[in-house]
Motif scaffolding. Structure first.
Motif, PDB file in Angstrom:
ATOM      1  N   LYS A 179      -2.396  10.128   0.257  1.00 41.21           N
ATOM      2  CA  LYS A 179      -1.347   9.334  -0.372  1.00 41.21           C
ATOM      3  C   LYS A 179      -2.074   8.169  -1.044  1.00 41.21           C
ATOM      4  CE  LYS A 179       2.422  10.292   2.898  1.00 41.21           C
ATOM      5  NZ  LYS A 179       3.345   9.671   3.902  1.00 41.21           N
TER       6      LYS A 179
ATOM      7  N   GLN B  67      -1.881   4.430  -0.121  1.00 37.61           N
ATOM      8  CA  GLN B  67      -2.405   3.949   1.159  1.00 37.61           C
ATOM      9  C   GLN B  67      -3.813   3.359   1.036  1.00 37.61           C
ATOM     10  OE1 GLN B  67      -2.089   7.480   3.652  1.00 37.61           O
ATOM     11  NE2 GLN B  67      -0.161   6.766   4.518  1.00 37.61           N
TER      12      GLN B  67
ATOM     13  N   THR C 259       4.278   9.474  -5.388  1.00 32.97           N
ATOM     14  CA  THR C 259       3.041  10.077  -5.883  1.00 32.97           C
ATOM     15  C   THR C 259       2.501   9.360  -7.115  1.00 32.97           C
ATOM     16  OG1 THR C 259       4.341  11.661  -7.166  1.00 32.97           O
ATOM     17  CG2 THR C 259       3.565  12.367  -4.981  1.00 32.97           C
TER      18      THR C 259
END
Length: 471
Positions: free
Chosen positions: A142, A145, A197
Motif C-alpha cells: 500500500k 503506508q 491506490t
C-alpha cells in the motif's frame, strides 16, 4: 448437569473440531522457551532486512555449526553438513541423512525477500534545492503506508573497476535516516478524494536525501553535487555507479515487543523472515543425523513471482539434487527420483484474523494469532488460481506428525473466496513432483512496513520444522 447433558458434551468433545489458544494448551516452561527463541528472531530481523543480509547471516551461523560449502564433485557421506550460496541472494543448507537418497529428502523452503522500495538506476535528482532518490516499489505494497516513516538504505554498489561496496545507512543510532514526504491535511482535500491506490503514486515515492548545497556559487544542482560528494568520499561512488547497484530502502524501525504482555513482535519483514528464521534454526539445531536428508532453502524473489536465477522458478534447487545424487557415497539414483520421493513444507505466512477488519475473511477457515502454526492446504486466488493444493494424503500425514509431537497448529486460507488471495513458493516446488504444503505463521498487517506476529506462533513454526526433519 444432567446425565443427558453430560453425554452430549462428551460427544461434542469427541466429534467437533475446535481451534484452541496456545496459552490454554501449554505450560509456562514452553512459553518461556518460546519467548527466549524470539529474542534470537528479533536479532535476526534487525540484522537481515534484505535478502543479501539474510544470506550473510545464515552462512555465518551455518559455518559456526559445522556446515561447509558444497561444490559439484565433492564426495558426500551420511552426516555431512553442506551449503550452497546462490549469488549471495539465496542459500541451500543440507544435512545428508542415513537413508539412501532415493528415499527422498525433507525440504523446508522459505523466502527472504520482503516488500520494499528499490532505487531506480538513475535515482538521484534535485528539485528546488532538495535532493531526492527516485524509487520503484518491489512486491505488493500500500504505497501510502511508506510516506512519513524513517527509512534506511541497504545494498551494494559495483564500481567501474569491479569493486563491490556495501551500503547500510540508517540502522545505527548515530546514522541519518531518510523519508518520503506527504501532504499536510490542511492542503490535502483533493488528494483525499482519490482511491487509496492513487493517494500516493509510484512516481511520488521519492526519498528525501539532502538539502544542503555544495557551496555558494552560480552553478546549478549544488545540493545533488553535495550528496554525490559525500557518497564519493565515503564509498568512492560517482553517479554512473548507480547503474550497477542494488540499493533498497527499508523501514528503519527495530523489531520490538508489542503489548503490555510482550506477547507479540512488531517489525518490518515478518513476511517471510518469520518462517525463514525457524527453518534455518531447525536445520542448524539438528542434534542427530536425520533419517532422510534434511534441506532448508532460503530463496529470493518470491514477492515478485519467484522469477530470476535466485527465485524458485529457477532450476537451482533441481540442479542441487542432481549434483548431490551424483556425489553421495552409495547413491545410484537421479535428482529427479530424489525429488519425486521428497516432501516439502513451504514455509510461508498466512493472514491473521484482524478484529478491526473481520469482513474480509470467513471465520471458520481463517487463521488466528496465538492458535499455532498455520497449515494452508491451498493458496492462490478465487478459483484456486496459482496454487499447488496439497493432497488429502499429505495433509493427513502432516496432521498426524504435528499432533503426535504436540505442535499446536491450525488451518487457514487467505481471505474470502472472491476476496483476492495470494501465492507462495509451494507451487514451484510441487512442479518438481514434490509433495508440498504451506506451513507458516499468521501475520497482522501483512506487507505493511511494520507487521505483527505472535511469539508463540513463531515458536510453533520452529517446532513444526524441527519434528518434520526428525520424523
Amino acid at each position: 448437569m444432567s446425565k443427558k447433558d453430560s453425554k452430549t458434551k462428551e460427544l461434542k468433545e469427541k466429534l467437533f473440531y475446535k481451534k484452541k489458544n496456545i496459552y490454554k494448551l501449554v505450560n509456562d516452561d514452553v512459553v518461556s522457551k518460546a519467548y527466549d527463541f524470539c529474542d534470537g528472531y528479533k536479532a535476526f530481523l534487525d540484522s537481515s532486512k534484505t535478502e543479501r543480509e539474510a544470506v550473510k547471516y545464515a552462512l555465518e551461523k551455518a559455518k559456526a555449526n559445522g556446515f561447509r560449502e558444497y561444490k559439484a564433485g565433492m564426495k558426500l557421506k551420511t552426516g555431512d553438513k553442506i551449503f550452497v550460496n546462490n549469488r549471495g541472494k539465496a542459500v541451500i543448507l543440507a544435512v545428508i541423512g542415513k537413508e539412501p537418497l532415493e528415499n527422498g529428502a525433507k525440504i523446508c523452503a522459505a523466502h527472504i525477500d520482503s516488500p520494499r522500495l528499490d532505487l531506480k538506476q538513475c535515482p538521484l535528482y534535485e528539485d528546488n534545492e532538495i535532493a531526492l532518490f527516485k524509487t520503484h516499489y518491489y512486491g505488493g505494497i500500500k504505497k501510502y503506508q511508506w510516506t512519513a516513516i524513517p527509512l534506511a538504505l541497504h545494498g551494494v554498489v559495483v564500481l567501474e573497476d569491479g569493486t563491490t561496496v556495501e551500503v547500510n545507512v540508517g540502522e545505527d543510532e548515530n546514522d541519518p535516516v531518510f523519508v518520503i514526504s506527504d501532504l499536510l491535511p490542511h492542503l490535502a482535500s483533493e488528494q483525499m478524494k482519490k482511491p487509496a491506490t492513487q493517494i500516493i503514486t509510484g512516481e511520488e515515492l521519492n526519498i528525501i536525501v539532502g538539502s544542503r548545497p555544495f557551496k555558494e556559487d552560480e552553478e546549478s544542482e549544488l545540493v545533488k553535487l553535495n550528496i554525490l560528494s559525500i557518497l564519493n568520499e565515503k564509498y568512492g561512488i560517482n553517479e554512473e555507479d548507480f547503474l550497477s547497484a542494488e540499493l533498497e530502502a527499508v523501514p528503519a524501525f527495530k523489531a520490538s515487543d508489542i503489548g503490555f504482555d510482550r506477547s507479540m513482535i512488531g517489525s518490518y519483514g515478518h513476511d517471510d523472515r518469520v518462517c525463514a528464521y525457524p527453518a534455518l534454526e531447525a536445520i542448524l539445531n539438528l542434534s542427530d543425523t536425520p533419517d532422510k536428508t534434511a534441506v532448508t532453502v532460503l530463496t529470493d524473489k518470491e514477492e515478485t513471482g519467484s522469477d530470476g536465477n535466485t527465485g524458485l522458478c529457477s532450476s537451482y534447487l533441481k540442479y542441487f539434487f542432481d549434483d548431490i545424487a551424483c556425489d553421495t557415497e552409495g547413491s545410484k539414483t537421479r535428482g529427479t527420483v530424489i525429488l519425486s520421493n521428497s516432501e516439502c513444507l513451504s514455509a510461508d505466512v498466512n493472514a491473521a484474523f484482524d478484529p478491526t477488519f473481520p469482513s474480509v475473511v470467513e471465520k471458520k477457515n481463517t487463521a488466528y494469532i496465538n492458535y499455532g502454526v498455520v497449515v494452508t492446504k491451498f493458496t492462490g486466488s478465487r478459483g484456486k488460481s496459482g496454487t499447488s493444493d496439497a493432497s488429502a494424503e499429505f495433509v493427513g500425514k502432516i496432521r498426524t506428525l504435528l499432533n503426535k509431537n504436540e505442535v499446536v497448529w491450525q488451518t487457514g486460507e487467505l481471505g474470502k473466496v472472491d476476496g483476492g488471495g495470494g501465492g507462495t513458493v509451494a507451487a514451484y516446488i510441487a512442479n518438481l513432483n514434490v509433495d508440498t504444503i504451506d506451513v507458516g505463521v499468521p501475520v497482522l498487517s501483512m506487507h505493511a512496513p511494520y507487521e505483527v506476529v505472535s511469539k508463540m506462533d513463531v515458536y510453533m513454526a520452529y517446532k513444526a520444522f524441527e519434528v518434520f526433519f526428525c520424523d
